[in-house]
Scaffold this active site. Structure first.
Site, PDB file in Angstrom:
ATOM      1  N   HIS A 153     -27.081  25.079  24.512  1.00  0.00           N
ATOM      2  CA  HIS A 153     -26.135  24.181  24.573  1.00  0.00           C
ATOM      3  C   HIS A 153     -24.897  24.038  25.306  1.00  0.00           C
ATOM      4  O   HIS A 153     -24.131  23.390  25.610  1.00  0.00           O
ATOM      5  CB  HIS A 153     -25.933  24.170  22.808  1.00  0.00           C
ATOM      6  CG  HIS A 153     -25.109  25.387  22.314  1.00  0.00           C
ATOM      7  ND1 HIS A 153     -24.382  25.126  21.308  1.00  0.00           N
ATOM      8  CD2 HIS A 153     -24.945  26.422  23.026  1.00  0.00           C
ATOM      9  CE1 HIS A 153     -23.717  26.364  21.002  1.00  0.00           C
ATOM     10  NE2 HIS A 153     -24.154  27.150  22.007  1.00  0.00           N
ATOM     11  N   HIS A 154     -24.947  25.447  26.048  1.00  0.00           N
ATOM     12  CA  HIS A 154     -23.914  25.660  27.165  1.00  0.00           C
ATOM     13  C   HIS A 154     -24.295  24.908  28.468  1.00  0.00           C
ATOM     14  O   HIS A 154     -23.396  24.701  29.498  1.00  0.00           O
ATOM     15  CB  HIS A 154     -23.590  27.058  27.306  1.00  0.00           C
ATOM     16  CG  HIS A 154     -22.814  27.839  26.165  1.00  0.00           C
ATOM     17  ND1 HIS A 154     -21.666  27.148  25.478  1.00  0.00           N
ATOM     18  CD2 HIS A 154     -23.373  28.653  25.440  1.00  0.00           C
ATOM     19  CE1 HIS A 154     -21.642  27.645  24.197  1.00  0.00           C
ATOM     20  NE2 HIS A 154     -22.415  28.980  24.264  1.00  0.00           N
ATOM     21  N   CYS A 155     -25.587  24.651  28.838  1.00  0.00           N
ATOM     22  CA  CYS A 155     -26.046  24.146  30.000  1.00  0.00           C
ATOM     23  C   CYS A 155     -25.863  22.656  30.019  1.00  0.00           C
ATOM     24  O   CYS A 155     -26.352  22.009  29.093  1.00  0.00           O
ATOM     25  CB  CYS A 155     -27.305  24.421  30.432  1.00  0.00           C
ATOM     26  SG  CYS A 155     -27.915  24.016  31.809  1.00  0.00           S
ATOM     27  N   ASN A 197     -20.694  22.792  24.565  1.00  0.00           N
ATOM     28  CA  ASN A 197     -20.214  21.918  25.589  1.00  0.00           C
ATOM     29  C   ASN A 197     -21.076  21.429  26.502  1.00  0.00           C
ATOM     30  O   ASN A 197     -20.740  20.378  27.290  1.00  0.00           O
ATOM     31  CB  ASN A 197     -19.194  22.916  26.401  1.00  0.00           C
ATOM     32  CG  ASN A 197     -19.487  24.028  27.224  1.00  0.00           C
ATOM     33  OD1 ASN A 197     -20.722  24.680  26.469  1.00  0.00           O
ATOM     34  ND2 ASN A 197     -19.297  24.350  28.279  1.00  0.00           N
TER      35      ASN A 197
END
Length: 271
Positions: A153-155, A197
């Site tokens: 979920h950070h990519c 993000n």
């Protein structure tokens, strides 16, 4: 013109091996031993357990809950699959070991030849990404599905980070929007301690996707820009031990307006 925009203009879907049909004897649980990352002990330099996926499956097998024949083997996402969301520019950046070292937060990776990085680090990530895309389709077919790995979920489409090199969440949803006529909206519920993000940035201007993200606002990544979208709810919560109270922040304007007349269901302090 970007690869994504070119495809939209031509209205042509690429051939993919990720959308498969299950056997009647299989559960919609996706996994591959290739998920696990291990190379010269370098994986131990990061607090993230890069072999946890195999441990989960081993436990389930020990408890006689699954076996190799009852689960679905994940397939590696190929470049054409990744280009549904990522640009060639971003994928080419991953051919630089320094970039991958930054994403994985393991600095010695920067000194390794990139062909080793591709095989030992990025291929496991691509296989997990393929697993997420596969699980999206299987969930439509069976009503539910689980990818044992993934959740990067950070990519976002143009930037990796936080041990996340491919935007598998965005990819799974975009695949469904493109290939399954019945799917026109989606909801992401992200309960990881860290802010998601990556998918927030990708769907910032896409009203088809609603995001509820519950996270600790005082730790990585602290992405203020990703919080600004209107179609999601960011909930950061902490407890003040001295005062015994709780502070809650909600970023979406629509939710703030609703709170003016409706009690906030998240304004409480968990024990």
């Amino acid at each position: 013109m970007s690869e994504q925009n070119s495809r939209k203009k031509d209205n042509v879907l690429h051939n993919t091996k990720l959308y498969i049909d299950l056997l009647s004897t299989q559960w919609p649980i996706v996994y591959s031993p290739d998920y696990n990352i291990s190379f010269l002990g370098l994986e131990k330099l990061h607090p993230f357990d890069s072999g946890k996926w195999g441990k989960i499956v081993y436990f389930l097998k020990e408890e006689k809950m699954i076996n190799d024949e009852s689960i679905v083997k994940a397939q590696e996402a190929q470049e054409d699959d990744l280009l549904v969301v990522h640009s060639k520019r971003y994928l080419n950046k991953l051919k630089w070991s320094f970039i991958v070292a930054t994403i994985t937060e393991i600095l010695p990776v920067a000194f390794l030849p990139n062909f080793i990085i591709q095989r030992k680090v990025l291929r496991p990530f691509r296989t997990q990404t393929g697993g997420t895309i596969m699980a999206g389709k299987l969930a439509i077919d069976r009503g539910w599905a689980i990818n044992v790995g993934g959740g990067f979920h950070h990519c976002s489409s143009e930037q990796g980070g936080g041990f996340c090199a491919y935007a598998d969440i965005t990819l799974a949803i975009k695949f469904l929007f493109e290939r399954v006529e019945a799917v026109s909206t989606a909801m992401i519920i992200d309960l990881d301690a860290h802010q998601g993000n990556g998918h927030e940035r990708d769907f910032m201007d896409d009203n088809r996707v609603y995001i509820m993200d519950v996270f600790n606002r005082y730790i990585y990544p602290g992405d203020g820009f990703a919080k600004r979208t209107e179609n999601k709810e960011n909930i950061g919560e902490r407890r003040d031990e001295r005062r015994g109270d709780c502070k809650t922040t909600t970023a979406a304007k629509t939710v703030r307006e609703k709170q003016a007349t409706t009690p906030d269901p998240f304004a409480y302090c968990p024990l």
